[in-house]
Design an enzyme around this catalytic site. Structure first.
Site, mmCIF file in Angstrom:
data_model
loop_
_atom_site.group_PDB
_atom_site.id
_atom_site.type_symbol
_atom_site.label_atom_id
_atom_site.label_comp_id
_atom_site.label_asym_id
_atom_site.label_seq_id
_atom_site.Cartn_x
_atom_site.Cartn_y
_atom_site.Cartn_z
ATOM 1 N N GLU A 35 0.838 -1.195 0.000
ATOM 2 C CA GLU A 35 0.000 0.000 0.000
ATOM 3 C C GLU A 35 0.882 1.258 0.000
ATOM 4 O OE1 GLU A 35 -2.932 0.562 -0.609
ATOM 5 O OE2 GLU A 35 -3.399 2.521 0.257
ATOM 6 N N ASP A 37 3.860 1.390 -1.287
ATOM 7 C CA ASP A 37 4.401 1.460 -2.649
ATOM 8 C C ASP A 37 3.381 2.058 -3.616
ATOM 9 O OD1 ASP A 37 6.627 0.300 -1.691
ATOM 10 O OD2 ASP A 37 6.253 -1.697 -2.516
ATOM 11 N N SER A 82 19.907 0.310 -5.242
ATOM 12 C CA SER A 82 18.736 -0.500 -4.878
ATOM 13 C C SER A 82 18.360 -1.341 -6.097
ATOM 14 C CB SER A 82 17.593 0.388 -4.429
ATOM 15 O OG SER A 82 17.214 1.199 -5.498
ATOM 16 N N LEU A 83 17.276 -2.069 -5.992
ATOM 17 C CA LEU A 83 16.896 -2.975 -7.079
ATOM 18 C C LEU A 83 15.540 -2.585 -7.635
ATOM 19 C CD1 LEU A 83 17.766 -6.357 -5.332
ATOM 20 C CD2 LEU A 83 18.944 -5.413 -7.321
ATOM 21 N N GLU A 114 19.164 -15.746 -5.747
ATOM 22 C CA GLU A 114 19.364 -15.617 -4.302
ATOM 23 C C GLU A 114 18.039 -15.252 -3.635
ATOM 24 O OE1 GLU A 114 22.217 -12.439 -3.901
ATOM 25 O OE2 GLU A 114 23.417 -13.235 -5.556
ATOM 26 N N LYS A 116 15.643 -12.970 -1.579
ATOM 27 C CA LYS A 116 15.662 -11.552 -1.222
ATOM 28 C C LYS A 116 15.378 -11.485 0.279
ATOM 29 C CE LYS A 116 14.302 -6.996 -2.680
ATOM 30 N NZ LYS A 116 14.136 -6.398 -1.344
ATOM 31 N N ASP A 118 14.687 -10.328 3.921
ATOM 32 C CA ASP A 118 13.871 -9.207 4.375
ATOM 33 C C ASP A 118 14.433 -8.657 5.678
ATOM 34 O OD1 ASP A 118 11.903 -7.384 4.224
ATOM 35 O OD2 ASP A 118 10.257 -8.751 4.694
ATOM 36 N N GLU A 174 22.802 -8.365 4.145
ATOM 37 C CA GLU A 174 21.570 -8.040 4.858
ATOM 38 C C GLU A 174 21.670 -8.529 6.301
ATOM 39 O OE1 GLU A 174 19.522 -6.456 2.821
ATOM 40 O OE2 GLU A 174 17.462 -6.706 3.542
ATOM 41 N N TYR A 224 24.072 -11.907 6.287
ATOM 42 C CA TYR A 224 24.365 -12.737 5.113
ATOM 43 C C TYR A 224 24.834 -11.815 3.984
ATOM 44 C CZ TYR A 224 21.766 -16.168 7.766
ATOM 45 O OH TYR A 224 21.340 -17.002 8.763
ATOM 46 N N LYS A 290 20.604 -12.073 -10.559
ATOM 47 C CA LYS A 290 21.717 -11.213 -10.992
ATOM 48 C C LYS A 290 22.468 -11.884 -12.129
ATOM 49 C CE LYS A 290 22.391 -9.754 -6.200
ATOM 50 N NZ LYS A 290 23.153 -9.958 -4.977
ATOM 51 N N LYS A 314 9.542 -10.253 -6.841
ATOM 52 C CA LYS A 314 8.895 -10.285 -5.531
ATOM 53 C C LYS A 314 7.789 -11.347 -5.468
ATOM 54 C CE LYS A 314 9.177 -7.148 -2.740
ATOM 55 N NZ LYS A 314 9.257 -5.686 -2.606
ATOM 56 N N CYS A 408 -28.431 -15.579 21.101
ATOM 57 C CA CYS A 408 -28.030 -16.264 19.873
ATOM 58 C C CYS A 408 -28.755 -15.647 18.674
ATOM 59 C CB CYS A 408 -28.369 -17.743 19.985
ATOM 60 S SG CYS A 408 -28.128 -18.627 18.438
ATOM 61 N N CYS A 411 -31.284 -18.668 17.421
ATOM 62 C CA CYS A 411 -32.417 -19.200 18.197
ATOM 63 C C CYS A 411 -32.812 -18.299 19.368
ATOM 64 C CB CYS A 411 -32.090 -20.599 18.710
ATOM 65 S SG CYS A 411 -30.868 -20.591 20.031
ATOM 66 N N CYS A 426 -23.774 -20.448 22.680
ATOM 67 C CA CYS A 426 -25.230 -20.367 22.677
ATOM 68 C C CYS A 426 -25.730 -21.481 23.573
ATOM 69 C CB CYS A 426 -25.745 -20.551 21.252
ATOM 70 S SG CYS A 426 -27.452 -21.105 21.186
ATOM 71 N N CYS A 432 -31.378 -24.914 19.101
ATOM 72 C CA CYS A 432 -30.785 -23.946 18.175
ATOM 73 C C CYS A 432 -30.599 -24.569 16.806
ATOM 74 C CB CYS A 432 -29.449 -23.453 18.729
ATOM 75 S SG CYS A 432 -28.627 -22.320 17.600
HETATM 76 S S1 IVH Z 1 21.728 -6.915 -4.188
HETATM 77 C C1 IVH Z 1 23.128 -3.707 -6.740
HETATM 78 N N1 IVH Z 1 20.927 -9.160 -3.129
HETATM 79 O O1 IVH Z 1 17.145 -5.546 -1.330
HETATM 80 C C2 IVH Z 1 22.307 -4.660 -6.006
HETATM 81 N N2 IVH Z 1 19.976 -7.128 -2.338
HETATM 82 O O2 IVH Z 1 15.777 -3.646 -3.042
HETATM 83 C C3 IVH Z 1 22.160 -4.314 -4.591
HETATM 84 N N3 IVH Z 1 18.349 -7.439 -0.541
HETATM 85 O O3 IVH Z 1 19.001 -2.719 -0.420
HETATM 86 C C4 IVH Z 1 21.398 -5.261 -3.802
HETATM 87 N N4 IVH Z 1 18.518 -9.614 -0.410
HETATM 88 O O4 IVH Z 1 18.722 -4.589 1.317
HETATM 89 C C5 IVH Z 1 20.809 -7.817 -3.144
HETATM 90 N N5 IVH Z 1 20.327 -11.222 -2.247
HETATM 91 C C6 IVH Z 1 20.215 -9.892 -2.261
HETATM 92 C C7 IVH Z 1 19.347 -9.211 -1.386
HETATM 93 C C8 IVH Z 1 19.237 -7.819 -1.468
HETATM 94 C C9 IVH Z 1 17.926 -8.545 0.084
HETATM 95 C C10 IVH Z 1 17.878 -6.071 -0.244
HETATM 96 C C11 IVH Z 1 18.980 -5.072 0.022
HETATM 97 C C12 IVH Z 1 18.794 -3.971 -0.974
HETATM 98 C C13 IVH Z 1 17.350 -4.166 -1.359
HETATM 99 C C14 IVH Z 1 17.117 -3.620 -2.742
#
Ligand code: IVH
Length: 670
Positions: A35, A37, A82-83, A114, A116, A118, A174, A224, A290, A314, A408, A411, A426, A432
């Site tokens: 929401e 976003d 960022s991605l 990989e 993602k 959180d 992360e 990680y 990637k 996602k 109720c 009933c 009830c 009932c």
């Molecule tokens: S790569 C140039 N790999 O996602 C690429 N990011 O939306 C930079 N994240 O800020 C990020 N798992 O906090 C990469 N396996 C992963 C990830 C990852 C989680 C997060 C990271 C980044 C955000 C981007």
């Protein structure tokens, strides 16, 4: 540009600032990410149409939040990108096509897939192999120095192992909070009267922003790595190769990182990990894909603040917002009153949800929810959907308090709530209509009288047409009466009368179970039958005598004796016996044996040559199986006929048992 657009823009900015502050600064998000976003997308849309309205303080101008003043700010030598996100295969294909085009089509490239993770992006700096500094991502250019806190994270090496590391090496990754540790932390916080964290990511964020590192130290955080930043000397020519090298230097990686070739396999990786996500120790919200080759990454470069060579695919959102339209109170078989939320239908976790349980009165109080409220609904995996919180800032003026009924709704009998118990009931019993309906469904069910062809839907229709009021009425139904209900032709009616007649011959444990006495399940029913041998002995037994039965304690004995002393129940039982329900008294004790596939989840796929799929389904159900349509980590067995396709592949990937036609036929004929 109209006044309206300007006003709309201001409202969006105010909302994004408000929710952004709660999210980034307070670690107490009020809205689901999707929401937030959506609001941001709306803002970006208006700003792209009216660039003259973009101000430097617009939330669109700072992605990732502001560093807190209280920590020392550090500029990243190489910005932390960022991605971009994709949400479906079509968008993923477009990402792949852009790469192909840029790399002039002919290059053979592989991907790193990989999870993602959180959590929070953090950069770790190593000098001469020593950990010297940790910085949050911040806005990508400047972050906060959190060295003292990151030092306490147990899997972050303070000294690199092995040989050959660059003199200066920046590792990026992360920080996450482990799921089981998160649950424990919240339990402890609640015990101490403190507030619980909304999710592991916010708990991780809160833990890293502690001024006192001793607090961070006792939080179950892990790091990680997923990439490198500054390096005084390059190493490795592929992304996965670099990560493996980091691993050799003792930097932790997610075990799930895999080199993958071809988009089909990328999709497979995505599906597979999505089904396993509940079993992973940390939360993930998608997959990062990637381009593996570093030269190719360089060739592809980045646009704005995201690389062209990587994308986040996602998972569908598990949380969404909607409005609570109303609350209905449903009455169960034993009279339990369950409040059920009627929602404005919402697509969440891959399905449309329009109803969800509110459990009991305490839950309504805990949520502080009112009719008309905007609520966050969560549906994770196969777990039943639930309301997790209320967006109080969106409460309308006419929001209505939820009144738990004292009578109720079906009933009008009094609703009892025993002191100290959360459950309300009830008191109408068999008076009932709702309880009777549930009692009849139970009476017909597989473990009770097992009346073939009489499912819940038909019971409901028979009651609605007032053809039955109590279980015994079933045995007086005529074919003509049955054909009065929808979709029941002459043949089906004939079959139903036949199975009703057949079901009259039952066993003593089944009959006891079918009465639906509180807390009397199959095992207790079998124990009662074996102990007393005849039904007369059971119905006349005192509480003391009942307590001599294996596993029957004070409570069950009380339920049994109050059930059998109730006049209405006595009459209902006598009528059942009158219409011909019968069983053999016990000579050889029954052993309570669960069915061979009791509780097992089975999926059928492909063509079977010796029986139809629907017959196979019935045969499996008769052995206690739950037959479902799709393979997931909950599946226990896949029956794969000829030409089985994707379900078979997936089952093999998940390590699920598979039987072919021969195998299942042998099993069924045992
Ligand atoms: S790569 C140039 N790999 O996602 C690429 N990011 O939306 C930079 N994240 O800020 C990020 N798992 O906090 C990469 N396996 C992963 C990830 C990852 C989680 C997060 C990271 C980044 C955000 C981007």
């Amino acid at each position: 540009m109209t006044m309206d657009t300007q006003r709309q823009l201001q409202t969006l900015k105010d909302q994004l600032n408000y929710y952004g502050h709660l999210y980034y600064v307070e670690d107490k998000p009020e809205l689901p990410d999707a929401e937030y976003d959506r609001l941001m997308q709306e803002l970006l849309m208006i700003e792209s149409e009216h660039p003259e309205l973009i101000t430097s303080d617009s939330p669109s101008q700072r992605v990732g939040g502001q560093p807190l003043n209280s920590f020392v700010q550090v500029r990243h030598e190489v910005p932390m990108l960022s991605l971009n996100n994709v949400f479906n295969e079509e968008e993923l294909n477009a990402f792949n096509k852009r790469i192909k085009d840029k790399l002039n089509n002919h290059l053979n490239y592989t991907f790193s897939c990989e999870p993602k993770l959180d959590g929070l992006a953090v950069s770790l700096m190593y000098e001469k192999g020593m950990f010297v500094q940790a910085v949050t991502r911040g806005d990508g250019f400047t972050g906060e120095n959190i060295t003292h806190n990151v030092k306490t994270i147990r899997n972050v090496p303070l000294q690199l192992q092995g040989i050959g590391w660059p003199n200066r090496l920046e590792v990026r990754g992360e920080v996450v909070m482990l799921k089981d540790g998160f649950i424990k932390l919240n339990e402890e916080n609640l015990k101490k009267g403190e507030k619980a964290f909304v999710n592991p990511r916010n708990a991780a964020a809160g833990s890293l922003r502690q001024f006192d590192p001793r607090i961070t130290a006792i939080r179950p955080l892990r790091f990680y790595a997923y990439s490198v930043g500054v390096m005084s000397k390059g190493f490795g020519d592929s992304h996965v190769g670099r990560l493996k090298q980091l691993r050799k230097w003792s930097i932790p990686l997610s075990l799930e990182v895999k080199k993958v070739k071809g988009l089909k396999n990328v999709i497979f990786y995505y599906q597979d990990i999505m089904h396993r996500r509940n079993n992973l120790p940390y939360e993930i919200d998608g997959v990062v894909i990637k381009v593996n080759n570093i030269l190719m990454q360089e060739q592809l470069g980045s646009v704005a603040r995201a690389p062209r060579w990587a994308i986040a695919y996602k998972f569908p959102a598990q949380e969404a917002i909607t409005t609570l339209l109303d609350v209905e109170f449903q009455i169960g078989r034993t009279g339990i009153v369950t409040p059920v939320a009627k929602l404005n239908p919402i697509f969440v976790g891959g399905v449309t949800v329009s109803n969800c349980t509110l459990h009991n009165a305490d839950e309504i109080v805990r949520l502080g929810v009112k009719i008309g409220d905007t609520v966050i609904v969560r549906r994770a995996g196969d777990v039943i959907p639930k309301i997790v919180s209320v967006v109080e800032s969106r409460r309308p003026d006419n929001a209505k308090r939820i009144q738990f009924p004292t009578e109720c709704p079906v009933c009008e009998s009094h609703i009892e709530r025993i002191k100290g118990e959360v459950i309300a009931r009830c008191s109408g019993g068999l008076v009932c209509c709702a309880q009777r309906k549930e009692a009849i469904k139970h009476f017909c069910s597989r473990k009770a009288l097992d009346i073939d062809g009489l499912g819940d839907k038909i019971v409901e229709k028979l009651i609605k047409k007032e053809l039955i009021q109590a279980p015994a009425d079933l045995f007086r139904l005529t074919e003509g009466q049955i054909t009065m209900i929808d979709r029941m032709g002459h043949k089906s009616a004939q079959n139903l009368v036949y199975s009703l007649n057949k079901a009259k011959e039952t066993t003593l444990p089944r009959f006891i179970y079918s009465l639906g006495i509180r807390e009397v399940g199959e095992a207790t029913a079998t124990n009662l039958a074996n102990h007393f041998l005849t039904f007369e002995a059971i119905r006349n037994a005192s509480e003391e005598q009942l307590m001599e039965v294996q596993n029957v304690g004070v409570i069950v004995a009380k339920h049994l004796s109050s059930f059998f002393t109730e006049k209405l129940n006595q009459a209902a039982i006598d009528v059942l016996i009158d219409v011909g329900v019968h069983w053999e008294d016990i000579e050889v004790p029954y052993e309570y044996v669960p069915l061979p596939l009791e509780g097992k989840v089975v999926v059928l796929t492909g063509k079977l040559s010796t029986m139809s799929r629907s017959d196979a389904k019935l045969a499996l159900q008769a052995l206690g199986a739950k037959v479902t349509g799709s393979v997931s980590e909950r599946t226990d067995l896949l029956v794969a006929g000829e030409e089985a396709g994707s379900k078979l592949i997936k089952a093999k990937q998940l390590g699920i048992n598979v039987l072919d036609e021969d195998g299942i036929m042998k099993f069924l004929s045992r």
